[in-house]
Design a protein around this motif. Sequence first.
Motif, PDB file in Angstrom:
ATOM      1  N   ASP A 132       0.706  -1.441  -0.042  1.00 36.72           N
ATOM      2  CA  ASP A 132       0.240  -0.285  -0.540  1.00 36.72           C
ATOM      3  C   ASP A 132       0.600   1.019  -0.101  1.00 36.72           C
ATOM      4  O   ASP A 132       0.689   2.109   0.016  1.00 36.72           O
ATOM      5  CB  ASP A 132      -1.002  -0.383   1.602  1.00 36.72           C
ATOM      6  CG  ASP A 132      -0.178  -0.223   2.054  1.00 36.72           C
ATOM      7  OD1 ASP A 132       0.795  -0.557   2.601  1.00 36.72           O
ATOM      8  OD2 ASP A 132      -0.500  -0.124   3.609  1.00 36.72           O
ATOM      9  N   GLY A 133       2.366   1.091  -0.576  1.00 35.36           N
ATOM     10  CA  GLY A 133       2.900   2.155  -0.113  1.00 35.36           C
ATOM     11  C   GLY A 133       3.627   3.302   1.073  1.00 35.36           C
ATOM     12  O   GLY A 133       4.339   3.832   0.769  1.00 35.36           O
ATOM     13  N   MET A 134       3.657   1.769   2.160  1.00 31.98           N
ATOM     14  CA  MET A 134       3.766   3.160   3.116  1.00 31.98           C
ATOM     15  C   MET A 134       5.071   1.904   3.566  1.00 31.98           C
ATOM     16  O   MET A 134       5.518   0.877   3.185  1.00 31.98           O
ATOM     17  CB  MET A 134       3.012   1.412   5.312  1.00 31.98           C
ATOM     18  CG  MET A 134       1.454   2.437   4.493  1.00 31.98           C
ATOM     19  SD  MET A 134       1.262   4.258   4.701  1.00 31.98           S
ATOM     20  CE  MET A 134       0.043   4.585   5.880  1.00 31.98           C
ATOM     21  N   ASN A 135       5.758   3.116   4.206  1.00 31.07           N
ATOM     22  CA  ASN A 135       7.428   2.397   4.212  1.00 31.07           C
ATOM     23  C   ASN A 135       7.528   2.129   5.328  1.00 31.07           C
ATOM     24  O   ASN A 135       6.423   1.781   6.399  1.00 31.07           O
ATOM     25  CB  ASN A 135       7.987   4.484   4.617  1.00 31.07           C
ATOM     26  CG  ASN A 135       7.348   4.723   5.699  1.00 31.07           C
ATOM     27  OD1 ASN A 135       6.186   5.209   5.673  1.00 31.07           O
ATOM     28  ND2 ASN A 135       8.330   5.427   6.954  1.00 31.07           N
ATOM     29  N   VAL A 136       8.647   1.126   5.341  1.00 35.08           N
ATOM     30  CA  VAL A 136       9.080   0.603   6.767  1.00 35.08           C
ATOM     31  C   VAL A 136      10.094   0.694   7.680  1.00 35.08           C
ATOM     32  O   VAL A 136      11.050   0.893   6.859  1.00 35.08           O
ATOM     33  CB  VAL A 136       9.270  -1.540   5.540  1.00 35.08           C
ATOM     34  CG1 VAL A 136       9.302  -2.364   6.622  1.00 35.08           C
ATOM     35  CG2 VAL A 136       8.880  -1.774   4.931  1.00 35.08           C
ATOM     36  N   PRO A 137       9.839   0.594   8.231  1.00 33.51           N
ATOM     37  CA  PRO A 137      10.275   1.547   9.462  1.00 33.51           C
ATOM     38  C   PRO A 137      11.323   0.733  10.024  1.00 33.51           C
ATOM     39  O   PRO A 137      11.478  -0.505   9.591  1.00 33.51           O
ATOM     40  CB  PRO A 137       9.216   1.455  11.067  1.00 33.51           C
ATOM     41  CG  PRO A 137       8.428   0.892  10.551  1.00 33.51           C
ATOM     42  CD  PRO A 137       8.014   0.461   9.167  1.00 33.51           C
ATOM     43  N   PRO A 141      13.923   5.333   4.248  1.00 39.12           N
ATOM     44  CA  PRO A 141      12.622   6.835   3.974  1.00 39.12           C
ATOM     45  C   PRO A 141      11.877   6.780   5.089  1.00 39.12           C
ATOM     46  O   PRO A 141      10.903   5.575   5.999  1.00 39.12           O
ATOM     47  CB  PRO A 141      12.032   5.433   2.658  1.00 39.12           C
ATOM     48  CG  PRO A 141      12.872   4.527   2.570  1.00 39.12           C
ATOM     49  CD  PRO A 141      13.626   4.310   3.642  1.00 39.12           C
ATOM     50  N   LEU A 142      10.925   8.172   5.411  1.00 44.06           N
ATOM     51  CA  LEU A 142      10.569   8.527   6.307  1.00 44.06           C
ATOM     52  C   LEU A 142       9.213   8.645   5.888  1.00 44.06           C
ATOM     53  O   LEU A 142       8.122   8.984   7.133  1.00 44.06           O
ATOM     54  CB  LEU A 142      11.319  10.350   7.180  1.00 44.06           C
ATOM     55  CG  LEU A 142      12.721   9.492   7.480  1.00 44.06           C
ATOM     56  CD1 LEU A 142      13.245  10.593   8.026  1.00 44.06           C
ATOM     57  CD2 LEU A 142      12.631   8.463   8.641  1.00 44.06           C
ATOM     58  N   ALA A 143       9.367   8.177   4.885  1.00 42.01           N
ATOM     59  CA  ALA A 143       7.293   8.789   4.492  1.00 42.01           C
ATOM     60  C   ALA A 143       6.814   7.890   3.298  1.00 42.01           C
ATOM     61  O   ALA A 143       7.060   7.360   2.310  1.00 42.01           O
ATOM     62  CB  ALA A 143       7.100  10.392   3.825  1.00 42.01           C
ATOM     63  N   PRO A 144       6.078   7.726   3.008  1.00 47.41           N
ATOM     64  CA  PRO A 144       4.669   6.846   2.520  1.00 47.41           C
ATOM     65  C   PRO A 144       5.177   7.215   1.063  1.00 47.41           C
ATOM     66  O   PRO A 144       4.493   8.788   0.926  1.00 47.41           O
ATOM     67  CB  PRO A 144       2.767   6.464   2.691  1.00 47.41           C
ATOM     68  CG  PRO A 144       3.310   7.709   3.622  1.00 47.41           C
ATOM     69  CD  PRO A 144       4.417   8.566   4.442  1.00 47.41           C
TER      70      PRO A 144
END
Lengths: 165, 156
Positions: A132-137, A141-144
Amino acid sequence: MAKKNEVTRRQFLNYSLTGVGGFMAAGMLMPMVRFAIDPLLKEGAKQDFVPVMDTSEITNKPVRKEFKIDQVDGWYESEVTQSAWVYKDEKDEIVALSPVCKHLGCTVDWSSNPAYPDQFFCPCHAGRYTKDGMNVPGTPPLAPLDVYNKKVQDGKLYLGKPEPR
Amino acid sequence: MRWTESDIAIYEKEREYVDTAVLPLIPISMTSSVKTTVSMGEYISIISGELERQLKGRLLLMPAFTYLQTENSESRVERLKQVEEELYQGGIKHIITLSADVEWKQSEAQLSSALLWMPAIPLEHMDEQYKMETVSAQVKQVLQFVTNTWQSNTNS
Ligand code: FES
């Protein structure tokens, strides 16, 4: 005898020279000023929607679609290639994600890292995003990923501008 | 990232992430086989531009290294080495040189950068769609080459 209000020869020359000089300066400056603010004057033609693919081709596996848009960048107007990852989610809704990594802007790829087959992967510094485009902590990357504005018309998918969430 | 003030500002901040320079090698000639020379340069510029677009977060696209078709190979190599030296001094770890000129192939061993040679495909008479496909097929291979360079260096 010069009366009080009479303009002396010297004053007259002074006035007229300033006047002429002022016109000359204005004549030179105006185009420069215009030139400098011109891009601001013609506020960007709004990005239109571009047809990208037939909706019937869209499956639940993300595919990368390339398309061209006109971009106005300062004084340059140019055609730039843009791409989108397009798929249908579980609710059968069409999703179009921008492939531009939110870390430093590389292009992310779907399922290109064998260790994470169900994620978007950024080849530059191993950034990852879920489907779904959410960044993996824990990855850079710090944002989706940005989502494209979209619309469907006559069985075709049209994409507009990518928007951050 | 590109060789522009705004991109370099980001580069200065994110140096640790940007360890690769891309250097297009572009020949110049105004007297003989002008068209072939131009087409080599144009093709390489397109490919390097695309490469930058896709991997901009980790690579810096340099202004092209230009040379006269008549310049002999020792002198080209000598000059290119100086550029390489400067880039390494500046903290770049990988240099990728892109060329459509087969003559660089012979000098490859003397260079420390990774030379990527590809024949210039004439795009002039292709329609847009086909052009895009041709370029993106070529770019795919180039991307592969670049990411392999990164991997082989992190694993070693
Ligand atoms: S640019 Fe994607 S992880 Fe750094």
